[in-house]
Design a protein around this motif. Structure first.
Motif, PDB file in Angstrom:
ATOM      1  N   VAL A   1       0.831  -1.208   0.000  1.00 42.75           N
ATOM      2  CA  VAL A   1       0.000   0.000   0.000  1.00 42.75           C
ATOM      3  C   VAL A   1       0.867   1.261   0.000  1.00 42.75           C
ATOM      4  O   VAL A   1       0.637   2.204  -0.776  1.00 42.75           O
ATOM      5  CB  VAL A   1      -0.941  -0.006   1.220  1.00 42.75           C
ATOM      6  CG1 VAL A   1      -1.703   1.311   1.317  1.00 42.75           C
ATOM      7  CG2 VAL A   1      -1.913  -1.176   1.135  1.00 42.75           C
ATOM      8  N   LEU A   2       1.887   1.267   0.838  1.00 44.00           N
ATOM      9  CA  LEU A   2       2.747   2.450   0.913  1.00 44.00           C
ATOM     10  C   LEU A   2       3.619   2.587  -0.328  1.00 44.00           C
ATOM     11  O   LEU A   2       3.937   3.707  -0.742  1.00 44.00           O
ATOM     12  CB  LEU A   2       3.627   2.358   2.169  1.00 44.00           C
ATOM     13  CG  LEU A   2       2.882   2.498   3.500  1.00 44.00           C
ATOM     14  CD1 LEU A   2       3.842   2.326   4.664  1.00 44.00           C
ATOM     15  CD2 LEU A   2       2.183   3.848   3.588  1.00 44.00           C
ATOM     16  N   GLY A   3       4.017   1.467  -0.920  1.00 43.39           N
ATOM     17  CA  GLY A   3       4.806   1.536  -2.147  1.00 43.39           C
ATOM     18  C   GLY A   3       4.014   2.163  -3.284  1.00 43.39           C
ATOM     19  O   GLY A   3       4.525   3.036  -4.011  1.00 43.39           O
ATOM     20  N   LEU A   4       2.771   1.747  -3.454  1.00 44.35           N
ATOM     21  CA  LEU A   4       1.931   2.342  -4.489  1.00 44.35           C
ATOM     22  C   LEU A   4       1.611   3.811  -4.167  1.00 44.35           C
ATOM     23  O   LEU A   4       1.539   4.645  -5.072  1.00 44.35           O
ATOM     24  CB  LEU A   4       0.634   1.543  -4.629  1.00 44.35           C
ATOM     25  CG  LEU A   4       0.811   0.071  -5.061  1.00 44.35           C
ATOM     26  CD1 LEU A   4      -0.531  -0.631  -5.135  1.00 44.35           C
ATOM     27  CD2 LEU A   4       1.539  -0.022  -6.386  1.00 44.35           C
ATOM     28  N   SER A   5       1.448   4.108  -2.877  1.00 39.88           N
ATOM     29  CA  SER A   5       1.231   5.500  -2.481  1.00 39.88           C
ATOM     30  C   SER A   5       2.470   6.350  -2.748  1.00 39.88           C
ATOM     31  O   SER A   5       2.357   7.517  -3.162  1.00 39.88           O
ATOM     32  CB  SER A   5       0.858   5.573  -0.999  1.00 39.88           C
ATOM     33  OG  SER A   5      -0.314   4.831  -0.731  1.00 39.88           O
ATOM     34  N   GLY A   6       3.647   5.768  -2.529  1.00 41.36           N
ATOM     35  CA  GLY A   6       4.882   6.487  -2.827  1.00 41.36           C
ATOM     36  C   GLY A   6       5.013   6.796  -4.308  1.00 41.36           C
ATOM     37  O   GLY A   6       5.497   7.872  -4.693  1.00 41.36           O
ATOM     38  N   GLY A   7       4.569   5.860  -5.161  1.00 38.52           N
ATOM     39  CA  GLY A   7       4.572   6.137  -6.598  1.00 38.52           C
ATOM     40  C   GLY A   7       3.642   7.280  -6.956  1.00 38.52           C
ATOM     41  O   GLY A   7       3.961   8.117  -7.816  1.00 38.52           O
ATOM     42  N   TYR A   8       2.497   7.344  -6.292  1.00 37.79           N
ATOM     43  CA  TYR A   8       1.551   8.444  -6.546  1.00 37.79           C
ATOM     44  C   TYR A   8       2.152   9.782  -6.108  1.00 37.79           C
ATOM     45  O   TYR A   8       2.028  10.791  -6.820  1.00 37.79           O
ATOM     46  CB  TYR A   8       0.255   8.174  -5.810  1.00 37.79           C
ATOM     47  CG  TYR A   8      -0.809   9.227  -6.005  1.00 37.79           C
ATOM     48  CD1 TYR A   8      -1.534   9.286  -7.193  1.00 37.79           C
ATOM     49  CD2 TYR A   8      -1.071  10.159  -5.012  1.00 37.79           C
ATOM     50  CE1 TYR A   8      -2.509  10.263  -7.377  1.00 37.79           C
ATOM     51  CE2 TYR A   8      -2.047  11.124  -5.184  1.00 37.79           C
ATOM     52  CZ  TYR A   8      -2.763  11.177  -6.375  1.00 37.79           C
ATOM     53  OH  TYR A   8      -3.718  12.146  -6.551  1.00 37.79           O
ATOM     54  N   LEU A   9       2.818   9.789  -4.961  1.00 34.96           N
ATOM     55  CA  LEU A   9       3.470  11.022  -4.502  1.00 34.96           C
ATOM     56  C   LEU A   9       4.576  11.448  -5.461  1.00 34.96           C
ATOM     57  O   LEU A   9       4.760  12.652  -5.702  1.00 34.96           O
ATOM     58  CB  LEU A   9       4.040  10.811  -3.099  1.00 34.96           C
ATOM     59  CG  LEU A   9       3.029  10.619  -1.971  1.00 34.96           C
ATOM     60  CD1 LEU A   9       3.745  10.323  -0.654  1.00 34.96           C
ATOM     61  CD2 LEU A   9       2.132  11.845  -1.824  1.00 34.96           C
ATOM     62  N   ALA A  10       5.287  10.470  -6.015  1.00 35.92           N
ATOM     63  CA  ALA A  10       6.338  10.806  -6.979  1.00 35.92           C
ATOM     64  C   ALA A  10       5.742  11.449  -8.227  1.00 35.92           C
ATOM     65  O   ALA A  10       6.339  12.371  -8.806  1.00 35.92           O
ATOM     66  CB  ALA A  10       7.120   9.548  -7.350  1.00 35.92           C
ATOM     67  N   CYS A  11       4.570  10.995  -8.642  1.00 34.26           N
ATOM     68  CA  CYS A  11       3.908  11.612  -9.795  1.00 34.26           C
ATOM     69  C   CYS A  11       3.527  13.058  -9.500  1.00 34.26           C
ATOM     70  O   CYS A  11       3.650  13.936 -10.364  1.00 34.26           O
ATOM     71  CB  CYS A  11       2.664  10.802 -10.168  1.00 34.26           C
ATOM     72  SG  CYS A  11       2.994   9.138 -10.767  1.00 34.26           S
ATOM     73  N   ILE A  12       3.068  13.310  -8.281  1.00 32.69           N
ATOM     74  CA  ILE A  12       2.679  14.672  -7.915  1.00 32.69           C
ATOM     75  C   ILE A  12       3.899  15.591  -7.851  1.00 32.69           C
ATOM     76  O   ILE A  12       3.861  16.739  -8.316  1.00 32.69           O
ATOM     77  CB  ILE A  12       1.935  14.661  -6.565  1.00 32.69           C
ATOM     78  CG1 ILE A  12       0.621  13.887  -6.688  1.00 32.69           C
ATOM     79  CG2 ILE A  12       1.676  16.085  -6.080  1.00 32.69           C
ATOM     80  CD1 ILE A  12      -0.122  13.739  -5.380  1.00 32.69           C
ATOM     81  N   VAL A  13       4.999  15.081  -7.293  1.00 27.40           N
ATOM     82  CA  VAL A  13       6.183  15.926  -7.093  1.00 27.40           C
ATOM     83  C   VAL A  13       6.946  16.150  -8.390  1.00 27.40           C
ATOM     84  O   VAL A  13       7.321  17.283  -8.727  1.00 27.40           O
ATOM     85  CB  VAL A  13       7.094  15.290  -6.017  1.00 27.40           C
ATOM     86  CG1 VAL A  13       8.404  16.072  -5.912  1.00 27.40           C
ATOM     87  CG2 VAL A  13       6.384  15.251  -4.672  1.00 27.40           C
ATOM     88  N   THR A  14       7.229  15.073  -9.138  1.00 30.04           N
ATOM     89  CA  THR A  14       8.079  15.184 -10.326  1.00 30.04           C
ATOM     90  C   THR A  14       7.335  15.627 -11.572  1.00 30.04           C
ATOM     91  O   THR A  14       7.931  16.185 -12.491  1.00 30.04           O
ATOM     92  CB  THR A  14       8.757  13.838 -10.612  1.00 30.04           C
ATOM     93  OG1 THR A  14       7.750  12.851 -10.908  1.00 30.04           O
ATOM     94  CG2 THR A  14       9.570  13.382  -9.414  1.00 30.04           C
ATOM     95  N   ARG A  15       6.029  15.350 -11.659  1.00 28.73           N
ATOM     96  CA  ARG A  15       5.196  15.684 -12.809  1.00 28.73           C
ATOM     97  C   ARG A  15       5.650  14.977 -14.081  1.00 28.73           C
ATOM     98  O   ARG A  15       5.285  15.403 -15.194  1.00 28.73           O
ATOM     99  CB  ARG A  15       5.196  17.201 -13.053  1.00 28.73           C
ATOM    100  CG  ARG A  15       4.551  18.001 -11.935  1.00 28.73           C
ATOM    101  CD  ARG A  15       3.074  17.691 -11.843  1.00 28.73           C
ATOM    102  NE  ARG A  15       2.417  18.449 -10.767  1.00 28.73           N
ATOM    103  CZ  ARG A  15       1.138  18.361 -10.489  1.00 28.73           C
ATOM    104  NH1 ARG A  15       0.374  17.545 -11.187  1.00 28.73           N
ATOM    105  NH2 ARG A  15       0.614  19.058  -9.500  1.00 28.73           N
ATOM    106  N   GLN A  16       6.449  13.913 -13.957  1.00 27.96           N
ATOM    107  CA  GLN A  16       6.827  13.150 -15.148  1.00 27.96           C
ATOM    108  C   GLN A  16       5.650  12.342 -15.686  1.00 27.96           C
ATOM    109  O   GLN A  16       5.577  12.063 -16.886  1.00 27.96           O
ATOM    110  CB  GLN A  16       7.993  12.217 -14.814  1.00 27.96           C
ATOM    111  CG  GLN A  16       9.292  12.934 -14.503  1.00 27.96           C
ATOM    112  CD  GLN A  16      10.424  11.965 -14.243  1.00 27.96           C
ATOM    113  OE1 GLN A  16      10.210  10.765 -14.104  1.00 27.96           O
ATOM    114  NE2 GLN A  16      11.640  12.487 -14.175  1.00 27.96           N
TER     115      GLN A  16
END
Length: 243
Positions: free
Chosen positions: A150-165
């Motif tokens: 759960v936290l790994g998938l949440s971390g991926g979502y946060l990375a999308c928000i921060v990096t905007r890649q």
């Protein structure tokens, strides 16, 4: 090798004999669950969030092409997190954290003759010392793996928000696309197997420690090393059989 394997199997056989007093064993199981589960929660949370974020960023970098839909990054991150990152990397980390503690604890009891005293009192020492740890391992490590996913998938979502890649919407869409339930089964089998390997192998090396404080440290090191080797071997076998 066969001598070591035989002693390992016989030790497990003694560990799961009928307990003399169930209430005492139950208290040990609860104590071990608290130690292994709650005690490892912090490191698992930190590792899972960063692994999920890094995996998503790397997938986005490798698939940076107008011909590839961005939603595929979410699908790849989901499958790699559930199948490999969360169960295997978490198990390797827990082998160092839980395994070394188990081996050093039992090894210290052996070299200080506490195990000999228990045996003189008529206590089934493998059952009293090892079975609560194994039961706790096959219970708490799968729960920690669920939290890690759960936290790994949440971390991926946060990375999308921060990096905007990758657009967060595309990432969430990719998490739902082409989901195969077999990956959850593989993750569950891996986590149960890894929990058993970590606790039983490290208990074995701790139980057969001989010498003094130096040998306790060596037993803890051997327990962690052999646990990691068997985790990787079991990872390969489970993936080959179930996928």
């Amino acid at each position: 090798m066969f001598h070591t394997l035989g002693r390992y199997i016989l030790l497990l056989k003694l560990s799961f004999r009928k307990p003399e007093k169930f209430s005492v064993y139950w208290a040990e199981v609860m104590r071990e669950m608290t130690s292994q589960g709650i005690g490892s929660l912090g490191i698992i949370c930190i590792i899972s969030v960063f692994i999920g974020a890094v995996a998503t960023v790397q997938v986005a970098f490798q698939l940076n092409s107008p011909l590839v839909p961005q939603t595929i990054a979410g699908s790849i991150s989901r499958d790699s997190t559930i199948l490999e990152f969360s169960p295997t990397i978490s198990a390797l980390v827990l082998a160092g954290r839980i395994g070394s503690s188990i081996a050093s604890q039992i090894g210290t009891m052996r070299v200080t003759e506490q195990i000999d005293a228990l045996e003189i009192m008529g206590v089934n020492t493998p059952g009293y010392l090892i079975s609560p740890k194994v039961i706790s391992g096959i219970t708490m490590i799968p729960l920690l793996t669920i939290i890690s996913v759960v936290l790994g998938l949440s971390g991926g979502y946060l990375a999308c928000i921060v990096t905007r890649q990758i657009s967060p919407t595309d990432y969430l869409t990719g998490l739902h696309d082409s989901f195969n339930p077999i990956i959850v089964t593989v993750c569950a089998v891996k986590s149960f197997t890894f929990g058993f390997i970590i606790t039983s192998v490290c208990s074995y090396f701790g139980f057969y420690t001989s010498g003094g404080a130096l040998e306790v440290g060596q037993s803890a090191t051997k327990g962690v090393v052999f646990s990691c080797i068997w985790i990787l071997f079991a990872d390969l076998m489970i993936s080959s059989i179930l996928l």
